[in-house]
Motif scaffolding. Structure first.
Motif, PDB file in Angstrom:
ATOM      1  N   GLY A   7      -0.099  -7.773  -5.710  1.00  0.00           N
ATOM      2  CA  GLY A   7      -0.986  -8.762  -5.127  1.00  0.00           C
ATOM      3  C   GLY A   7      -2.213  -8.927  -5.995  1.00  0.00           C
ATOM      4  N   ASP A   8      -3.220  -9.587  -5.450  1.00  0.00           N
ATOM      5  CA  ASP A   8      -4.439  -9.816  -6.216  1.00  0.00           C
ATOM      6  C   ASP A   8      -5.401  -8.639  -6.071  1.00  0.00           C
ATOM      7  OD1 ASP A   8      -5.152 -10.185  -3.600  1.00  0.00           O
ATOM      8  OD2 ASP A   8      -5.998 -12.182  -3.862  1.00  0.00           O
ATOM      9  N   ASP A   9      -6.563  -8.779  -6.665  1.00  0.00           N
ATOM     10  CA  ASP A   9      -7.544  -7.677  -6.664  1.00  0.00           C
ATOM     11  C   ASP A   9      -8.037  -7.350  -5.261  1.00  0.00           C
ATOM     12  OD1 ASP A   9      -7.366  -7.362  -9.388  1.00  0.00           O
ATOM     13  OD2 ASP A   9      -9.032  -8.729  -9.826  1.00  0.00           O
ATOM     14  N   GLU A  10      -8.150  -8.337  -4.418  1.00  0.00           N
ATOM     15  CA  GLU A  10      -8.599  -8.104  -3.042  1.00  0.00           C
ATOM     16  C   GLU A  10      -7.584  -7.256  -2.275  1.00  0.00           C
ATOM     17  OE1 GLU A  10      -9.530 -10.669   0.990  1.00  0.00           O
ATOM     18  OE2 GLU A  10      -9.742 -11.644  -0.960  1.00  0.00           O
ATOM     19  N   GLN A  11      -6.308  -7.551  -2.442  1.00  0.00           N
ATOM     20  CA  GLN A  11      -5.260  -6.759  -1.778  1.00  0.00           C
ATOM     21  C   GLN A  11      -5.234  -5.333  -2.321  1.00  0.00           C
ATOM     22  OE1 GLN A  11      -1.886  -9.298  -2.487  1.00  0.00           O
ATOM     23  NE2 GLN A  11      -1.973 -10.151  -0.405  1.00  0.00           N
ATOM     24  N   ARG A  12      -5.504  -5.164  -3.614  1.00  0.00           N
ATOM     25  CA  ARG A  12      -5.549  -3.815  -4.191  1.00  0.00           C
ATOM     26  C   ARG A  12      -6.709  -3.010  -3.612  1.00  0.00           C
ATOM     27  NH1 ARG A  12      -4.584  -6.194 -10.038  1.00  0.00           N
ATOM     28  NH2 ARG A  12      -2.334  -6.478  -9.901  1.00  0.00           N
ATOM     29  N   ALA A  13      -7.860  -3.652  -3.470  1.00  0.00           N
ATOM     30  CA  ALA A  13      -9.016  -2.957  -2.890  1.00  0.00           C
ATOM     31  C   ALA A  13      -8.761  -2.613  -1.422  1.00  0.00           C
ATOM     32  CB  ALA A  13     -10.265  -3.828  -3.025  1.00  0.00           C
ATOM     33  N   ASP A  14      -8.142  -3.531  -0.667  1.00  0.00           N
ATOM     34  CA  ASP A  14      -7.817  -3.256   0.733  1.00  0.00           C
ATOM     35  C   ASP A  14      -6.824  -2.103   0.847  1.00  0.00           C
ATOM     36  OD1 ASP A  14      -9.480  -5.277   1.546  1.00  0.00           O
ATOM     37  OD2 ASP A  14      -7.862  -6.737   1.876  1.00  0.00           O
ATOM     38  N   ALA A  15      -5.827  -2.064  -0.040  1.00  0.00           N
ATOM     39  CA  ALA A  15      -4.836  -0.991   0.002  1.00  0.00           C
ATOM     40  C   ALA A  15      -5.480   0.354  -0.326  1.00  0.00           C
ATOM     41  CB  ALA A  15      -3.700  -1.283  -0.966  1.00  0.00           C
ATOM     42  N   ALA A  16      -6.402   0.368  -1.294  1.00  0.00           N
ATOM     43  CA  ALA A  16      -7.092   1.621  -1.636  1.00  0.00           C
ATOM     44  C   ALA A  16      -7.903   2.124  -0.453  1.00  0.00           C
ATOM     45  CB  ALA A  16      -7.993   1.401  -2.847  1.00  0.00           C
ATOM     46  N   ALA A  17      -8.595   1.220   0.246  1.00  0.00           N
ATOM     47  CA  ALA A  17      -9.370   1.620   1.426  1.00  0.00           C
ATOM     48  C   ALA A  17      -8.449   2.091   2.541  1.00  0.00           C
ATOM     49  CB  ALA A  17     -10.227   0.447   1.901  1.00  0.00           C
ATOM     50  N   GLY A  18      -7.317   1.436   2.718  1.00  0.00           N
ATOM     51  CA  GLY A  18      -6.354   1.843   3.747  1.00  0.00           C
ATOM     52  C   GLY A  18      -5.760   3.210   3.471  1.00  0.00           C
ATOM     53  N   LEU A  19      -5.459   3.497   2.209  1.00  0.00           N
ATOM     54  CA  LEU A  19      -4.918   4.817   1.855  1.00  0.00           C
ATOM     55  C   LEU A  19      -5.957   5.911   2.062  1.00  0.00           C
ATOM     56  CD1 LEU A  19      -2.844   3.929  -1.337  1.00  0.00           C
ATOM     57  CD2 LEU A  19      -1.950   4.741   0.844  1.00  0.00           C
ATOM     58  N   GLU A  20      -7.194   5.644   1.741  1.00  0.00           N
ATOM     59  CA  GLU A  20      -8.248   6.636   1.959  1.00  0.00           C
ATOM     60  C   GLU A  20      -8.438   6.924   3.447  1.00  0.00           C
ATOM     61  OE1 GLU A  20     -10.083   8.638  -0.066  1.00  0.00           O
ATOM     62  OE2 GLU A  20      -8.716   7.918  -1.612  1.00  0.00           O
ATOM     63  N   SER A  21      -8.319   5.883   4.273  1.00  0.00           N
ATOM     64  CA  SER A  21      -8.491   6.111   5.713  1.00  0.00           C
ATOM     65  C   SER A  21      -7.283   6.809   6.329  1.00  0.00           C
ATOM     66  CB  SER A  21      -8.755   4.785   6.437  1.00  0.00           C
ATOM     67  OG  SER A  21      -7.597   3.980   6.422  1.00  0.00           O
ATOM     68  N   ALA A  22      -6.100   6.651   5.721  1.00  0.00           N
ATOM     69  CA  ALA A  22      -4.888   7.282   6.253  1.00  0.00           C
ATOM     70  C   ALA A  22      -4.594   8.628   5.601  1.00  0.00           C
ATOM     71  CB  ALA A  22      -3.698   6.344   6.050  1.00  0.00           C
ATOM     72  N   LYS A  23      -5.499   9.110   4.755  1.00  0.00           N
ATOM     73  CA  LYS A  23      -5.270  10.345   4.005  1.00  0.00           C
ATOM     74  C   LYS A  23      -5.033  11.541   4.917  1.00  0.00           C
ATOM     75  CE  LYS A  23      -7.757  11.000   0.327  1.00  0.00           C
ATOM     76  NZ  LYS A  23      -8.828  11.376  -0.630  1.00  0.00           N
ATOM     77  N   GLY A  24      -5.776  11.679   5.993  1.00  0.00           N
ATOM     78  CA  GLY A  24      -5.621  12.818   6.904  1.00  0.00           C
ATOM     79  C   GLY A  24      -4.280  12.805   7.615  1.00  0.00           C
ATOM     80  N   VAL A  25      -3.862  11.640   8.094  1.00  0.00           N
ATOM     81  CA  VAL A  25      -2.564  11.520   8.771  1.00  0.00           C
ATOM     82  C   VAL A  25      -1.433  11.831   7.804  1.00  0.00           C
ATOM     83  CG1 VAL A  25      -1.023   9.890   9.926  1.00  0.00           C
ATOM     84  CG2 VAL A  25      -3.475   9.826  10.391  1.00  0.00           C
ATOM     85  N   LEU A  26      -1.543  11.321   6.579  1.00  0.00           N
ATOM     86  CA  LEU A  26      -0.497  11.561   5.584  1.00  0.00           C
ATOM     87  C   LEU A  26      -0.440  13.041   5.183  1.00  0.00           C
ATOM     88  CD1 LEU A  26      -1.025   8.402   3.369  1.00  0.00           C
ATOM     89  CD2 LEU A  26       0.870   8.850   4.930  1.00  0.00           C
ATOM     90  N   ARG A  27      -1.586  13.697   5.074  1.00  0.00           N
ATOM     91  CA  ARG A  27      -1.598  15.120   4.731  1.00  0.00           C
ATOM     92  C   ARG A  27      -0.979  15.951   5.852  1.00  0.00           C
ATOM     93  NH1 ARG A  27      -6.607  19.220   3.735  1.00  0.00           N
ATOM     94  NH2 ARG A  27      -5.350  20.856   2.810  1.00  0.00           N
ATOM     95  N   SER A  28      -1.258  15.595   7.099  1.00  0.00           N
ATOM     96  CA  SER A  28      -0.645  16.303   8.228  1.00  0.00           C
ATOM     97  C   SER A  28       0.867  16.164   8.207  1.00  0.00           C
ATOM     98  CB  SER A  28      -1.178  15.760   9.546  1.00  0.00           C
ATOM     99  OG  SER A  28      -2.563  15.940   9.632  1.00  0.00           O
ATOM    100  N   GLU A  29       1.334  14.975   7.914  1.00  0.00           N
ATOM    101  CA  GLU A  29       2.785  14.742   7.861  1.00  0.00           C
ATOM    102  C   GLU A  29       3.423  15.521   6.712  1.00  0.00           C
ATOM    103  OE1 GLU A  29       6.145  13.292   9.527  1.00  0.00           O
ATOM    104  OE2 GLU A  29       4.110  12.965  10.277  1.00  0.00           O
ATOM    105  N   VAL A  30       2.741  15.592   5.571  1.00  0.00           N
ATOM    106  CA  VAL A  30       3.249  16.366   4.428  1.00  0.00           C
ATOM    107  C   VAL A  30       3.307  17.846   4.801  1.00  0.00           C
ATOM    108  CG1 VAL A  30       2.665  17.168   2.094  1.00  0.00           C
ATOM    109  CG2 VAL A  30       2.590  14.740   2.637  1.00  0.00           C
ATOM    110  N   GLY A  31       2.281  18.363   5.457  1.00  0.00           N
ATOM    111  CA  GLY A  31       2.263  19.776   5.865  1.00  0.00           C
ATOM    112  C   GLY A  31       3.376  20.093   6.831  1.00  0.00           C
ATOM    113  N   ARG A  32       3.646  19.185   7.755  1.00  0.00           N
ATOM    114  CA  ARG A  32       4.735  19.385   8.715  1.00  0.00           C
ATOM    115  C   ARG A  32       6.091  19.410   8.010  1.00  0.00           C
ATOM    116  NH1 ARG A  32       3.780  15.070  12.293  1.00  0.00           N
ATOM    117  NH2 ARG A  32       1.831  16.143  12.685  1.00  0.00           N
TER     118      ARG A  32
END
Length: 178
Positions: free
Chosen positions: A57-82
């Motif tokens: 996508g464009d630069d705006e979508q890349r920035a939104d995806a980076a912010a979304g991944l940072e906000s979902a980092k805790g949920v993703l780490r919990s799932e990896v640990g499980r």
């Protein structure tokens, strides 16, 4: 320190778990179907994991995806640990992969090279060779030149080396001077 095989297996597991969770478990609209996990690397002590991703996508979508991944980092780490079942779940760091940009740059360079080659082909289409169509000597040409080169050598009286003066020892091999 863990061995490299264990770190590789954990990296593969993290890549699969994060990709599946992004596809099915995270409801963030910034992380739609345009985020792709390309690679994962784990440090030797299994404490930190770097997850490489691309966003189509464009630069705006890349920035939104980076912010979304940072906000979902805790949920993703919990799932990896499980899923991993390790004593310490590695911390996740998300890094935008430069692979699409690099491949785009390489494609642009290849297109420029193709255009340059086409221009050279156009210029050379009606051109003649500098030395004729076949600039190399033919075998019959070589024999004529060899015969011409041998004729002057026979004109000097047939003496093959030495002065030929009597008593110098050139002809008889005795070597006694006069």
């Amino acid at each position: 320190m863990a061995d490299n095989a264990r770190a590789k297996r954990l990296a593969d597991l993290i890549r699969e778990v994060v990709a599946q969770k992004l596809q099915r478990g995270i409801k963030d609209p910034r992380l739609g179907t345009h985020v792709t996990i390309t690679d994962t690397r784990v440090t030797g002590d299994l404490r930190e994991a770097t997850v490489f991703y691309t966003v189509y996508g464009d630069d705006e979508q890349r920035a939104d995806a980076a912010a979304g991944l940072e906000s979902a980092k805790g949920v993703l780490r919990s799932e990896v640990g499980r899923a991993a079942g390790v004593k310490f779940t590695p911390s996740l760091t998300f890094v935008a992969d430069a692979l699409p940009d690099t491949s785009k740059a390489i494609e642009d360079l290849l297109d420029r090279a193709r255009a340059s080659d086409a221009k050279v082909r156009e210029v050379s289409a009606g051109a003649d060779y500098a030395g004729g169509a076949d600039p190399y000597r033919k075998p019959e040409d070589d024999t004529d030149e060899a015969a011409e080169a041998a004729e002057p050598a026979q004109e000097d009286g047939g003496a093959a080396g030495g002065t030929g003066a009597p008593g110098t020892g050139d002809r008889d091999g005795g070597g006694t001077p006069a």
